[in-house]
Motif scaffolding. Structure first.
Motif, mmCIF file in Angstrom:
data_model
loop_
_atom_site.group_PDB
_atom_site.id
_atom_site.type_symbol
_atom_site.label_atom_id
_atom_site.label_comp_id
_atom_site.label_asym_id
_atom_site.label_seq_id
_atom_site.Cartn_x
_atom_site.Cartn_y
_atom_site.Cartn_z
ATOM 1 N N TRP A 10 1.173 6.816 -6.625
ATOM 2 C CA TRP A 10 -0.211 7.549 -6.965
ATOM 3 C C TRP A 10 0.257 8.883 -6.679
ATOM 4 O O TRP A 10 -0.479 9.823 -7.329
ATOM 5 N N LEU B 281 2.504 1.806 -3.369
ATOM 6 C CA LEU B 281 1.190 2.136 -4.438
ATOM 7 C C LEU B 281 0.922 3.693 -4.351
ATOM 8 O O LEU B 281 0.723 4.468 -5.230
ATOM 9 N N LEU B 282 0.818 4.063 -2.762
ATOM 10 C CA LEU B 282 0.543 5.388 -2.697
ATOM 11 C C LEU B 282 1.549 6.196 -3.037
ATOM 12 O O LEU B 282 1.422 7.551 -3.699
ATOM 13 N N ILE C 165 -5.180 0.514 -5.227
ATOM 14 C CA ILE C 165 -4.929 1.283 -3.581
ATOM 15 C C ILE C 165 -6.383 1.136 -2.871
ATOM 16 O O ILE C 165 -6.532 0.831 -1.810
ATOM 17 N N LEU D 298 0.756 -1.218 -0.146
ATOM 18 C CA LEU D 298 0.051 -0.165 0.047
ATOM 19 C C LEU D 298 0.983 1.084 0.185
ATOM 20 O O LEU D 298 0.386 2.140 -0.736
#
Lengths: 327, 634
Positions: free
Chosen positions: B144, B140-141, B165, B137
């Protein structure tokens, strides 16, 4: 084939300002001149002679702030006026005097007209909007002592009181009907100071209301297109009886004639509408004024044939009509 | 494989090797299609089989691990099946860990939502693996919320990451959220900023949905972040991923369903019975009314036919309108409202009077702000502006284009200017568009939404249709019916619309820098120029416009914003469609050749899918052009 609506019997000009309130005093015996009191936006109260159609006296007691309520207290010699200078003035008009005998500082900055009720000889109850936003104060006149303050419960969110009517049935306790900004009408018991019933009549603020004590039925008008008629049952509960939709939105004032046969509404669309009170049957639309009408008032002539209806408007004119006087 | 005998101590590694080799050769579906259902049934309750299965995958050599893991992730129907089959492979085997946590999530983006659900669900189902989930996570963040990723990665990849996400968030438990609340919040803020900065509405929406989901998860008491955007299938799908339906509860909920159904059935009957007394009550007053003696009959009503709705009259003369709108007359809001509503028709009916005051009226309309709440104010204002512009094109166009580059206008106002120019040009050049909304999609101003490429999408559709009709032209003849013809009013004014807009784009002002921060307006400007070019077909100035446009496109061709690049490519399309072929050949040959090589480059390497498609279209158009010229005997 229905007749076209009548023209005004006469029109009073000369206030030089928008007319906000009217009150007749024509009940006196013969040598007395029938009078019409009018309050204008420039702070003057004009006393109109209805025989000559001219101003008798102009009273200046509110510091040029708009006068939005005039009432007589038992005859034409004593006058009560309420203005935007946050004061209620008591006048002595006997024998040609024009002096303010007393005044009450209300600290109310809104437009809510006070309501008078005679409880005994020389004693009056007056309901007025107080300084605090949602409260209504009841004072005893002429002593100016506070009888009680009617506060809605916390969180009720009624908004400002917009219009008041004090009344009592024979010798029972006086009650107050108050229309509020959120569109609801509340019935208050004055002696105990608590609310007996609340009814949501409109989606917009209640602009004006009037009540028929005999039939226990009342009517209220708002800034929307709907007139709401409600009744009071034996348990002192308000219920909606009927609604009537108008052509144009906005009512400034409603008044029921003392004989309870017809009622008149003052509209923002420059028109006076007459309805039958029993079933709210539309009877006439009087189209004379060229700006929004602020007030309507029926006269208190003892001779039914002489009865008049007066309307004061933003176009600075007061139109006086004789309508349905024969019944 | 299905006959592995129980109880024997056999070596699984041979099977693993076979499995690995088959998978790496691309036959994952076939072999796993048979293997996985068997293993599913066998491992459902039997621990030994589970361990056998785990040994099976663990023994696959590293070089084939990726193919095997991929195959399982795609073949397993749900996350817990994947969990049963793979066990803690991801923790024990480095290669598997890399594949699951890095490669499949960050480097690849072609997998379906179901695969993502399986993978992330698998990570969440075991305590040992949950640390990996958190790490995933975080990474990914990070991706992002990085602005360069948002700017340069393709939209499909961004959608994939957003889905991942949201699924991760749905698996997180309270204590885990607590521990990383601060990081979530920081990433959310940064990420939202980058996404909202983007010129493509799809990316903005994705950013908003993900930010809302994060906010929902981390804020339980305070008010939750809520954006306003248009829902479409993508956003709905994304939002639905946030709510996880745990697979274990499927069976026990059946009796619950029966109970809730019964409760549901009970409710309607209760409400029905309640309704009946209500309908009975109103009947009573009516009867009472009839019973009363009708003594109102003696009051005869007067004639009330004149009682109609009060209508405020709008002014009848244009100069009166100007006075009302500027407030130099009384401050009557009713009159103001009536004027705004009536203005467009007045302007169209009195062209001579409008021409006298056209620039003044244009100025007033550009600065007109909503005084009262009228429905459709923006549209009314825009239509009035278009009416003024079409009635007196040259001075008003001069005024508007000069204002576009002036100080102290908001971005919204500048984009309004562009919209008005386009609509007026459309009206002037195509008489059939005037008045009736035939192509209602192209006509509508789309102002109420965020400024997006909506209008340019419709234009692209029209351009596409035209391209289609052109590419087949030398096979089919002119088959459509001739419409009523009118002189092309755009002819004399096309240059006045076009050239001032293209002149000053590289001159930054204090509040307005097209080449810098205001790339959204640049994108809109480029699209506007493309449309103006398209509408200038058959005008005299079209060749000069074409040359200027080609130079403009050449200067900006490497712009980082994909919306701008799409606009530039539409400019080339319009150019190729509008400028007559002979003139293109005669005046612009070298520039065209350079453009052709640029287009080839874009088609292969540009990260944005729309850009690639447009480049391909342009190359096809150029090809057709060449063929057409070769076909004509010189």
């Amino acid at each position: 084939m229905a007749l076209p609506p009548p023209d005004p019997q006469f029109v009073l000009r000369g206030t030089s300002a928008a007319v906000h309130t009217l009150h007749f005093s024509c009940g006196g015996p013969e040598p007395d001149i029938p009078l019409l009191f009018s309050g204008s936006e420039n702070g003057f109260i004009h006393v109109w002679n209805l025989k000559t159609h001219r101003v008798g006296a102009a009273l200046d007691g509110h510091g040029r702030k708009s006068v939005y309520c005039v009432e007589t207290m038992g005859g034409k010699d004593r006058l009560l006026s309420q203005g935007r200078d946050q004061r209620i003035c008591l006048w002595d008009l006997a024998e040609g005097r024009t002096s303010v005998t007393d005044s009450v500082f209300t600290e109310h900055v809104g437009f809510c007209r006070c309501s008078l009720l005679k409880v005994a000889q020389g004693r009056w109850l007056m309901a007025m909007a107080a300084r605090s936003l949602e409260e209504v104060q009841i004072l005893e006149l002429p002593s100016k002592t506070s009888v009680c303050t009617l506060k809605p419960e916390v969180g009720a969110k009624l908004g400002m009181p917009m219009c008041l009517k004090l009344w009592q049935v024979s010798d029972s306790q006086p009650v107050l009907l108050a229309g509020y900004e959120d569109g609801s009408v509340v019935l208050w018991n004055v002696s105990m100071g608590k609310a007996l019933s609340q009814l949501i009549c409109h989606q917009e603020p209640v602009m004006s209301l009037d009540f028929d004590t005999e039939k226990a039925k009342g009517i209220s008008g708002s800034s929307e297109k709907v007139l709401s008629i409600w009744s009071l049952n034996e348990q002192q509960n308000l219920q909606v009886y009927k609604t009537h939709e108008l052509v144009n939105a906005g009512i400034s004032d409603i008044t029921i004639r003392p004989d309870k046969k017809i009622l008149a509404t003052a509209g923002w669309d420059h028109r006076i509408r007459i309805f039958g009170w029993k079933k709210l049957k539309p009877l006439a639309v009087l189209d004379y004024h060229t700006a929004t009408i602020h007030c309507v008032s029926f006269s208190d002539h003892s001779n039914p044939r002489e009865r008049l209806l007066a309307a004061g408007s933003k176009d600075q004119r007061i139109s006086v009509w004789s309508i349905y006087a024969q019944t | 494989v299905s006959f592995i005998p129980g109880g024997l101590d056999c070596s699984i590694s041979f099977v693993s090797h076979v499995l690995g080799k088959v998978c790496v050769h691309g036959r994952q579906k076939e072999i796993l299609g048979v293997l996985v259902p068997h293993l599913m049934d066998l491992t459902k309750s039997d621990c030994i089989w589970q361990r056998i299965c785990w040994r099976l995958v663990e023994c696959v050599p590293d070089r084939w691990m990726e193919a095997v893991v991929l195959g399982f992730a795609q073949g397993a129907p749900t996350a817990d099946v994947l969990s049963r089959l793979l066990g803690n492979l991801v923790v024990k085997n480095k290669k598997a860990q890399f594949v699951v946590t890095q490669k499949m999530l960050l480097l690849q983006y072609g997998h379906t939502t179901a695969v993502l659900q399986n993978l992330l669900g698998y990570l969440s189902l075991d305590g040992l693996r949950r640390t990996l989930l958190l790490r995933v996570l975080q990474e990914l963040l990070e991706t992002w919320s990085s602005s360069s990723a948002v700017k340069h990665s393709p939209a499909e990849q961004q959608l994939y990451i957003s889905k991942a996400i949201v699924i991760c968030l749905s698996h997180l438990k309270e204590p885990e959220i607590e521990s990383c609340r601060q990081e979530l919040l920081t990433s959310m803020m940064e990420g939202v900023k980058c996404h909202l900065d983007s010129s493509l509405p799809q990316l903005r929406r994705l950013g908003m949905v993900v930010a809302e989901s994060i906010s929902l998860k981390i804020n339980t008491e305070e008010p939750v972040l809520k954006f306003e955007y248009e829902e479409d299938d993508e956003t709905r799908e994304l939002k639905s991923l946030l709510v996880q339906t745990p697979p274990f509860c499927v069976v026990p909920s059946l009796p619950d369903d029966d109970r809730s159904e019964k409760a549901g059935a009970a409710l309607p009957s209760v409400s029905e019975s309640k309704e009946k007394p209500h309908t009975a009550a109103p009947l009573m007053p009516d009867e009472e009314l009839d019973a009363e003696l009708d003594s109102d009959d003696d009051l005869t009503p007067y004639d009330m036919s004149e009682d109609k709705e009060l209508k405020i009259k709008a002014p009848v003369y244009i100069r009166d309108c100007i006075e009302v709108l500027t407030g130099s007359r009384s401050e009557d809001v009713d009159e103001w409202e009536a004027t705004v509503k009536a203005l467009e028709s007045l302007v169209r009916k009195n062209p001579a009077a409008t021409r006298e005051v056209s620039v003044e009226l244009a100025k007033i309309l550009l600065h007109l702000e909503e005084k009262t709440c009228i429905e459709g104010f923006m549209e009314l204002r825009q239509r009035a502006q278009v009416a003024v512009l079409t009635t007196d094109p040259i001075p008003v166009a001069k005024y508007l284009t000069s204002q576009f580059y002036s100080l102290n206008y908001s971005l919204r106002q500048r984009m309004d200017i562009l919209d008005v120019l386009v609509l007026a040009a459309q009206e002037l050049s195509c008489p059939k568009f005037h008045g009736t909304t035939k192509h209602s999609g192209a006509q509508k101003p789309c102002i109420q939404r965020l400024p997006g490429s909506d209008s340019s999408k419709d234009w692209r559709r029209i351009v596409d249709e035209r391209i289609k009709s052109k590419t087949r032209r030398f096979d089919m003849g002119q088959s459509h019916v001739e419409l009523a013809s009118r002189p092309n009013e755009f002819n004399s004014v096309a240059g006045h619309f076009f050239f001032p807009l293209i002149q000053h784009f590289d001159r930054p002002l204090t509040t307005f820098d097209l080449l810098g921060e205001d790339h959204l307006v640049l994108g809109r400007l480029v699209h506007t120029l493309a449309i103006l070019m398209y509408l200038a077909v058959n005008t005299v100035a079209v060749t000069a416009m074409g040359k200027a446009l080609l130079e403009f496109v050449w200067a900006l061709r490497f712009h980082t914003d994909s919306y701008v690049r799409q606009g530039l490519l539409s400019c080339i399309s319009s150019l190729l469609l509008s400028v007559p072929a002979e003139r293109i050949l005669a005046d612009m040959t070298e520039e065209l050749l350079e453009t052709q090589s640029w287009l080839g480059d874009v088609m292969e390497k540009d990260p944005d899918g729309d850009c690639r498609r447009l480049a391909l279209q342009n190359l096809l158009l150029m090809d057709n052009l060449k063929k057409k010229l070769e076909a004509v005997p010189s």
